[in-house]
Design a protein around this motif. Structure first.
Motif, short mmCIF file in Angstrom:
data_model
loop_
_atom_site.label_atom_id
_atom_site.label_comp_id
_atom_site.label_asym_id
_atom_site.label_seq_id
_atom_site.Cartn_x
_atom_site.Cartn_y
_atom_site.Cartn_z
N PHE A 390 0.83 -1.21 0.00
CA PHE A 390 0.00 0.00 0.00
C PHE A 390 0.86 1.26 0.00
CE2 PHE A 390 -1.92 3.36 2.62
CZ PHE A 390 -3.02 3.68 1.81
N LYS A 391 1.91 1.26 0.80
CA LYS A 391 2.78 2.44 0.86
C LYS A 391 3.53 2.65 -0.44
CE LYS A 391 3.35 1.83 5.84
NZ LYS A 391 4.28 1.41 6.92
N CYS A 392 3.99 1.57 -1.06
CA CYS A 392 4.69 1.69 -2.35
C CYS A 392 3.76 2.23 -3.43
CB CYS A 392 5.26 0.34 -2.77
SG CYS A 392 6.61 -0.26 -1.72
N CYS A 393 2.53 1.73 -3.46
CA CYS A 393 1.55 2.23 -4.44
C CYS A 393 1.24 3.70 -4.19
CB CYS A 393 0.27 1.39 -4.38
SG CYS A 393 0.50 -0.32 -4.92
N ALA A 394 1.10 4.06 -2.92
CA ALA A 394 0.81 5.46 -2.59
C ALA A 394 1.96 6.37 -3.02
CB ALA A 394 0.54 5.60 -1.09
N GLU A 395 3.19 5.95 -2.76
CA GLU A 395 4.35 6.75 -3.17
C GLU A 395 4.40 6.89 -4.69
OE1 GLU A 395 6.54 8.52 -1.71
OE2 GLU A 395 6.06 8.08 0.38
N PHE A 396 4.10 5.81 -5.41
CA PHE A 396 4.11 5.87 -6.87
C PHE A 396 3.06 6.85 -7.38
CE2 PHE A 396 2.34 4.35 -10.90
CZ PHE A 396 3.46 4.42 -11.70
N LEU A 397 1.85 6.77 -6.83
CA LEU A 397 0.79 7.67 -7.28
C LEU A 397 1.10 9.12 -6.95
CD1 LEU A 397 -2.37 5.56 -6.32
CD2 LEU A 397 -1.41 5.93 -8.60
N LEU A 398 1.65 9.36 -5.76
CA LEU A 398 1.98 10.73 -5.38
C LEU A 398 3.08 11.29 -6.27
CD1 LEU A 398 1.90 10.41 -1.48
CD2 LEU A 398 0.17 11.43 -2.97
N ALA A 399 4.09 10.48 -6.56
CA ALA A 399 5.15 10.93 -7.46
C ALA A 399 4.61 11.21 -8.86
CB ALA A 399 6.28 9.89 -7.52
N ALA A 400 3.67 10.37 -9.31
CA ALA A 400 3.07 10.58 -10.64
C ALA A 400 2.27 11.88 -10.67
CB ALA A 400 2.18 9.40 -11.00
N PHE A 401 1.49 12.15 -9.62
CA PHE A 401 0.73 13.40 -9.53
C PHE A 401 1.68 14.59 -9.55
CE2 PHE A 401 -3.10 11.09 -8.03
CZ PHE A 401 -4.04 11.77 -8.79
N ASP A 402 2.75 14.51 -8.77
CA ASP A 402 3.71 15.60 -8.71
C ASP A 402 4.35 15.84 -10.06
OD1 ASP A 402 5.23 17.60 -7.71
OD2 ASP A 402 6.29 16.41 -6.23
N PHE A 403 4.72 14.75 -10.75
CA PHE A 403 5.37 14.86 -12.06
C PHE A 403 4.43 15.47 -13.09
CE2 PHE A 403 6.41 13.01 -16.20
CZ PHE A 403 7.72 13.38 -16.33
N VAL A 404 3.20 14.95 -13.17
CA VAL A 404 2.25 15.43 -14.17
C VAL A 404 1.84 16.87 -13.88
CG1 VAL A 404 -0.06 15.08 -15.11
CG2 VAL A 404 1.42 13.12 -14.70
N ASN A 405 1.65 17.21 -12.60
CA ASN A 405 1.20 18.54 -12.25
C ASN A 405 2.20 19.61 -12.68
OD1 ASN A 405 -0.71 20.32 -10.45
ND2 ASN A 405 1.36 20.82 -9.80
N LYS A 406 3.49 19.30 -12.58
CA LYS A 406 4.50 20.29 -12.91
C LYS A 406 4.42 20.69 -14.38
CE LYS A 406 9.37 21.31 -12.20
NZ LYS A 406 10.65 20.84 -11.66
N PHE A 407 4.28 19.70 -15.27
CA PHE A 407 4.17 20.01 -16.69
C PHE A 407 2.79 20.57 -17.02
CE2 PHE A 407 7.71 17.01 -16.70
CZ PHE A 407 8.60 17.67 -17.52
N THR A 408 1.78 20.21 -16.23
CA THR A 408 0.43 20.72 -16.49
C THR A 408 0.36 22.22 -16.28
OG1 THR A 408 -0.60 18.61 -15.88
CG2 THR A 408 -1.97 20.58 -15.76
N ILE A 409 0.92 22.71 -15.19
CA ILE A 409 0.84 24.15 -14.91
C ILE A 409 1.68 24.93 -15.91
CG2 ILE A 409 2.74 24.23 -13.26
CD1 ILE A 409 -0.64 26.06 -13.01
N ILE A 410 2.78 24.35 -16.39
CA ILE A 410 3.58 25.02 -17.43
C ILE A 410 2.78 25.10 -18.72
CG2 ILE A 410 5.62 24.77 -18.89
CD1 ILE A 410 7.09 23.62 -16.49
N PHE A 411 2.09 24.01 -19.08
CA PHE A 411 1.27 24.01 -20.28
C PHE A 411 0.13 25.01 -20.16
CE2 PHE A 411 -1.74 22.45 -23.37
CZ PHE A 411 -0.93 22.03 -24.43
N ALA A 412 -0.47 25.10 -18.97
CA ALA A 412 -1.54 26.08 -18.76
C ALA A 412 -1.01 27.50 -18.90
CB ALA A 412 -2.16 25.88 -17.39
N ALA A 413 0.22 27.75 -18.46
CA ALA A 413 0.81 29.07 -18.61
C ALA A 413 1.04 29.42 -20.08
CB ALA A 413 2.14 29.13 -17.85
N ILE A 414 1.33 28.42 -20.89
CA ILE A 414 1.59 28.68 -22.32
C ILE A 414 0.30 28.88 -23.09
CG2 ILE A 414 2.57 27.67 -24.42
CD1 ILE A 414 4.59 26.22 -22.64
N THR A 415 -0.69 28.05 -22.82
CA THR A 415 -1.91 28.05 -23.64
C THR A 415 -3.07 28.79 -23.00
OG1 THR A 415 -2.64 25.95 -22.67
CG2 THR A 415 -1.23 25.85 -24.64
N GLY A 416 -3.05 29.00 -21.67
CA GLY A 416 -4.17 29.63 -21.01
C GLY A 416 -5.36 28.71 -20.81
#
Length: 548
Positions: A390-416
């Motif tokens: 459970f802890k390994c899955c949680a860490e994986f999901l949290l890392a994935a959210f963190d990774f995707v969110n970083k590029f998401t906010i950059i893309f939102a800054a470019i495209t609005g």
């Protein structure tokens, strides 16, 4: 027709031909390619039509309004209830220990004569510590600018010169600690020789693992140098970011100051009441402070607001960096965009502030869940194979959210675009070159962190030598030098975080260029074209001679 299929198949088998193709097929190319996945060699989802992606100039429509309204509700409620708590405070909270129980009135009263005294003493240690930290803070700005200038012109020399220090400094500190503890009587008595040898060997084993990591990734270092140099040039072209972003952090501290005051004075809402206590000599009454029932709820509200606000400011920093650097990237060669930083701030705290708040809410929730997972990891009762999974899955999901969110906010800054739309479009944009994103995200970041660690360690050694020569702190000078090292590494860490966000923004802009088949910055394409675009495709970074 058969010859055409054979030519297409040969092109797909050629890595150079694949690298020359856009990351995503634009609408005209997708229509020409047809819907047969066997012809294009891509999955059916990759052959979907995509709208052209570009930087959104001009007026942007408001996005993610519900998230903005919810954030404003939390802020207004925190300040409104805080002002109420400040107005209804009871001054008796600061003098609870002086109240005594009056049996005649069956209540707690304050004696008429009370004396309050306080004293403050200063020491040479405190004086030297304050001066050292002030000087370090004043020097951190010029040091950061010097690092930026060096990375622009001598990135390769700096990286290759810093790599040996990644090994030498930990080795020196390990040996120095072992010798100092062996010589020192108190340390040697508290830490037996056998344990000291075990720790010494363990640290050297960790250093050996780090050496193996460097050797295994040596062929990536050359490309990382070029990526860092490109990012340094982009940041130098938008140097005002280094002044605006710390100002936003200072504004957050100003914003937090009244909330902290409200939290303190909210605990003053209550009254002094007698409480029956059973002791060895019988029952007696003791005066205690009883808070009002709404105070814990206000604490929860204020803490959630502060966490959300801090995460929102972090995402606003990423948004401003992404917007500003994207304007520089997509601007014509040889020209500089006018008022790019001003428009970025206007977009971040204007029509896209709801998107920034949404991203801050996501990251605040990720941080909260991660703290729960870390607490569960330290709980001795929560052991077993199921809990580990459970802890390994949680860490994986949290890392994935963190990774995707970083590029998401950059893309939102470019495209609005809104947050959800940006997340979907970012995933589609980076789906075919996920390994490249991981490479840009990890390797360059670790190199930069290693550089600031080396610089901060060298600075701490210089501080220690100066304190030994001009002060009489004795062994306390090591604590002062350690705090100076910590302060400098925090400031330089903020600078590296900005540079890291610039690297990610340039990468997304490059992906958009490849998507449209355009070249907005030729010097960026010359470097980023060597990144792998799929897990099965090796880049040219293994041949350093190919990289200028």
């Amino acid at each position: 027709m058969a010859s055409r299929d054979e030519s297409l198949a040969s092109d797909l088998e050629d890595p150079a031909s694949v690298a020359a193709q856009p990351l995503l097929l634009p609408r005209p190319v997708a229509a020409a390619a047809g819907g047969d996945a066997s012809v294009t060699g891509l999955s059916p989802s990759t052959n979907e039509s995509y709208s052209p992606i570009s930087y959104h100039y001009g007026r942007r429509p408001p996005r993610d309004i519900p998230a903005l309204l919810l954030f404003l509700f939390f802020c207004i409620a925190t300040f409104a209830l805080g002002i109420t708590a400040l107005a209804r405070r009871n001054a008796a909270a600061s003098r609870v220990s002086f109240y005594v129980f009056d049996r005649n009135t069956s209540s707690c009263v304050l004696p008429s004569s009370n004396s309050f005294s306080s004293s403050f003493s200063s020491s040479p240690f405190l004086k030297d510590l304050i001066w050292t930290l002030v000087v370090t803070f004043l020097l951190s700005g010029p040091i950061a600018l010097a690092v930026l200038w060096i990375l622009r012109r001598y990135a390769k020399q700096v990286v290759y010169a810093a790599i040996p220090f990644f090994i030498l400094i930990p080795s020196f500190l390990n040996i120095y600690w072992f010798v100092a503890c062996t010589i020192g009587r108190d340390c040697s008595n508290a830490f037996p020789l056998g344990y000291r040898i075990i720790v010494l060997i363990f640290v050297f084993l960790l250093i050996g693992v780090f050496i193996w990591i460097i050797v295994a990734n040596w062929r990536r270092v050359e490309l990382t140098v070029q990526i860092v140099r490109v990012a340094a040039n982009a940041l130098a072209s938008n140097i005002a970011l280094l002044a605006v972003l710390p100002a936003m952090g200072l504004a957050l501290l100003v914003y937090f100051s009244p909330i902290c005051v409200f939290l303190i004075f909210s605990t003053w809402n209550g009254r002094v009441v007698p409480r029956e206590v059973k002791g060895t000599s019988g029952e007696y009454y003791k005066c205690v402070w009883k808070q009002e029932s709404w105070v814990p709820a206000y604490f929860a509200l204020a803490i959630i607001t502060m966490i959300w606000s801090a995460a929102t400011l972090v995402e606003a920093n990423v948004y401003v960096i992404g917007d500003t650097v994207a304007q520089w990237y997509f601007n014509k060669e040889g020209s500089k965009p006018a008022k790019s930083l001003r428009s970025s701030l206007r977009n971040a705290f204007g029509p896209s502030f709801g998107t920034v708040c949404f991203s801050g809410m996501v990251m605040g929730a990720v941080r909260f869940v991660r703290s729960i997972v870390d607490s569960a990891r330290q709980d001795e009762d929560a052991r077993g194979f199921v809990n580990l999974i459970f802890k390994c899955c949680a860490e994986f999901l949290l890392a994935a959210f963190d990774f995707v969110n970083k590029f998401t906010i950059i893309f939102a800054a470019i495209t609005g675009e809104s947050y959800c739309s940006s997340a979907k479009m970012t995933y589609e944009l980076l789906r075919r070159n996920l390994l490249s994103a991981v490479f840009v995200e990890t390797v360059s970041t670790r190199i930069l962190i290693g550089i600031i660690f080396v610089l901060s360690a060298l600075y701490a050694i210089v501080v220690c030598a100066i304190l030994r020569a001009i002060s009489a702190l004795g062994e306390n000078m090591y604590y002062v030098a350690a705090l100076a090292w910590l302060l400098l590494i925090v400031v330089l860490g903020c600078f590296i975080n900005v540079l890291d966000n610039v690297i990610d923004t340039v990468y997304v802009c490059y992906a958009i260029d490849r998507d449209k088949g355009e070249v907005s910055k030729s010097e960026v394409h010359e470097v980023y074209m060597h990144l792998p675009i799929s897990r099965n495709h090796r880049s040219a970074l293994g041949r350093p001679s190919q990289i200028a």
